[in-house]
Each structure stands twice: as C-alpha cells, then as structure tokens.
Design a protein around this motif. Structure first.
Motif, short mmCIF file in Angstrom:
data_model
loop_
_atom_site.label_atom_id
_atom_site.label_comp_id
_atom_site.label_asym_id
_atom_site.label_seq_id
_atom_site.Cartn_x
_atom_site.Cartn_y
_atom_site.Cartn_z
N ASN A 24 1.05 -0.88 0.66
CA ASN A 24 -0.14 0.05 0.10
C ASN A 24 0.80 1.35 0.13
N LYS A 25 1.75 1.27 0.68
CA LYS A 25 3.00 2.77 1.04
C LYS A 25 3.52 2.86 -0.80
N LEU A 26 4.01 1.14 -1.60
CA LEU A 26 4.52 2.37 -2.53
C LEU A 26 3.68 2.62 -3.44
N ASP A 27 2.30 2.14 -3.51
CA ASP A 27 1.56 3.08 -4.48
C ASP A 27 1.22 4.33 -4.38
N LYS A 28 1.38 4.16 -2.60
CA LYS A 28 0.46 6.11 -2.29
C LYS A 28 1.71 6.66 -3.35
#
Length: 374
Positions: A24-28
């Motif tokens: 989820n962090k990478l996508d953000k």
C-alpha cells in the motif's frame, strides 16, 4: 507439537500483513511522484510562456563582450633592413717608420691635433748624422777645389781634365749628401694627413720597423658608417636609398642616404658593403657601434595595422572587425592578406579598407558574430 503448529500459523499471519502494508505504501509513493511530475511540467510551461511574453515585449537579455577598436586609415609604410654597423674614419691611418731603428723622441700624445707633414716621432739617427758631417767636410773641400779650378779654367790656365775631375768630385759628393739626407729624413715619422692622434703604440727606446703600426692618426672631420648586408637584399638596396642610423650609446638617430653600395659579394660571409657619410659632430668616434636601418620597400598609401591583432587558423590570417547593423554591434571575422611587417606594424594588402574598425583589445576571446560593445 500443538504449540509449534500454533506458533507457525501466527508468524505466517504477521508476514502476510506486513507485505500487504508495504504494498500500500509503494502505491502511494508512486502516485505522489506522478503528481509532482505533473506539477513540474505545468510550472515549466508557465516559465516558458512568461519568458516568451518578456522577449516579445523587448526584454530579451543578450550577453555582450566589451572590446576596443581602431579605425583603419591609409598611411605611408616603410620596411627596413636592419644591419649592425660601425663608425669608420674616412682617413684612419696607422703611421709606421720608413726605416728600422730605435725610437729617440716622441712629440705627440693621444688627442693632439696634427697637420699633414708634421713630425710625430724620430728614430735614432746618430750614425747618419756622423755620415752627414763627414760628407759635409769632403763636400766643402770639393767645392773649394772646384771653384778654384773653374776660375783657372776660365782664365785658360790648367788643363780641361783637371777642371772636369774637380767638377765630377764635387757633384758626386753633392749626390751622396742628398742620399744621406733622404735616409735621415726617413727616420722621422710624419703625419700623412690633418687629423687627431688616436693612439701612440711606441715608446722611447723601443725598436721599430717599417710596416709595424706606431701612431694612429684619424681625420674625424670625415667619418662614415659601414655595415655588411646579407646578399639576399643586393637587388633591393642602391646608392641614394634612404636610411636611418641609430646610435644606441648616444640615444640618437641620424637620417641619411646610402653613399656607396658594393657590387661584389664577400665569399666568406656572403654579404655586401653599404656605406654612408656622417655629418661633423663631436659625439661621433671611430669604431662606435651603430645600427643601419635601410629602406628596401615603401608604400605611400598602405593599410597598416598592429601585427598583434592579426590572428591565424587553418583557413589563413584574419582580424576581427566591429560591424553595426540595426543597432547591434558584432565582431566579424575578416580574412586578410599580410604584406611586409616592420616594427610591430603589418601592411594589409587585401581584406581591409579605410574606415573599417578593427578590434585591438579583447579580440582573443571573440568568435565570429559575437555581440560586442565598444
């Protein structure tokens, strides 16, 4: 066993949760980067649009180079051949005795003014003087006998043979006396010219001989400068050509013309001689060093520029000329043909005309078309 199975299930669950959270962090982060790139592109578009507006309103900034220029004018140009030369006396004579002997007297010193025929020194003539006295005694007796015999012969007394013998004896002694007197005269060292004693290289009591220099006499009223010029210039230099003589020790230049140009080439140093007369003056001395600047080329209407502004590249020689069009001054690379060069100036045969402004300071950093200010 049951406890180990439970622990394994718990670890697997934690790992799965961690992977899901990192995803989820990478996508953000990717989304945030895309947003910043979009903002950067919009900002660049705004900057370019604003710059175009400023340029259109006349606010474009152009970098210019500050230089100095000089207007080309038509002027006389002369090329000189520079030759090392020396001052010579027109009459510079080493006087030597005419007979060997020992110096008895010296009557002059360096710097004395002398006249032609003046006795400068005397070689010992004691033996000759004794001979003169002896012959003089004999001559006096012969003269008396001759006069008496002649008186008798005039009265028709005595014989003709007696008269002729007396006459012959008298005339013979006269000739002998004249010969001895000539020899005695040769013991006197005399000046052959009017001039100044420049050197006395003999001493009283010193032996001398014909051909050995004894006293040097120089006529400083008739001095000349003589130099040897390379044979390559023999067709360019003629009697009457203008020249300038520079005396470095006097810090003085004298303008004159060539009075003599030799026709023969020296076989040893491959040079020919050029001479020029000097005006009378107390500052000039024999053997003084001088530089002879002889004009071998001249042009009354030449384009002359400082040689240092002429540059070269594989295409040839060129200078930068300042040109102004529509209110903008730029440096123009102008190809030129260089003729003769002398004393820091060059004759330009082709490429420039009167009124052109050549750049004399700041040309090293220029390129063709650069904007400049004067």
């Amino acid at each position: 066993m049951k406890k180990q199975i439970a622990l394994f299930i718990l670890l697997a669950g934690v790992t799965a949760c961690g992977v899901k959270k990192d995803g989820n962090k990478l996508d953000k982060d990717k989304a945030k980067l895309a947003e910043l790139k979009k903002q950067d592109g919009d900002l660049r578009d705004k900057i370019e649009a604003l710059q175009d507006t400023i340029n259109a309103e006349g606010g474009k900034q152009v970098k210019t180079i500050h230089v100095s220029a000089q207007e080309v004018a038509v002027a006389p140009f002369r090329h000189y051949v520079q030759v090392q030369a020396s001052v010579y006396g027109q009459d510079n004579i080493n006087v030597s005795p005419e007979t060997p002997g020992v110096i008895k007297s010296i009557y002059v010193t360096e710097g004395d003014k002398v006249t032609k025929g003046q006795v400068l020194a005397v070689v010992d003539d004691a033996v000759l003087q004794q001979n003169i006295q002896e012959v003089q005694t004999q001559l006096d007796l012969a003269k008396t006998l001759y006069e008496k015999q002649k008186g008798l012969w005039d009265q028709k007394i005595g014989t003709e043979v007696q008269y002729l013998n007396a006459k012959s004896q008298y005339e013979s002694l006269q000739k002998r006396m004249a010969s001895i007197q000539d020899q005695d005269n040769m013991t006197k060292i005399k000046s052959p010219i009017d001039g100044t004693v420049d050197a006395v290289s003999i001493k009283v009591g010193e032996s001398v001989a014909p051909g050995l220099p004894s006293i040097q006499v120089v006529n400083t009223d008739q001095l000349k400068v003589k130099g040897n010029v390379d044979e390559a210039y023999i067709s360019d230099i003629h009697p009457g050509d203008s020249l300038t003589i520079t005396f470095p020790d006097l810090h003085k230049d004298v303008k004159s013309v060539a009075t003599y140009v030799s026709k023969a080439i020296d076989q040893v140093n491959r040079t020919f001689t050029v001479e020029v007369g000097l005006p009378q003056g107390p500052d000039y001395h024999p053997n003084m060093i001088a530089t002879m600047n002889i004009v071998d080329y001249s042009s009354r209407n030449a384009i002359v520029v400082p040689i240092n502004v002429v540059q070269s590249d594989p295409t040839g020689s060129f200078v930068f000329v300042a040109e102004t069009n529509n209110g903008t001054t730029t440096a123009k690379k102008t190809m030129v043909t260089v003729g003769r060069v002398f004393n820091g100036n060059a004759e330009i045969i082709n490429g420039l005309k009167a009124g052109d402004k050549i750049i004399t300071i700041g040309y090293d950093d220029l390129n063709n078309g650069d904007a400049i200010t004067l």
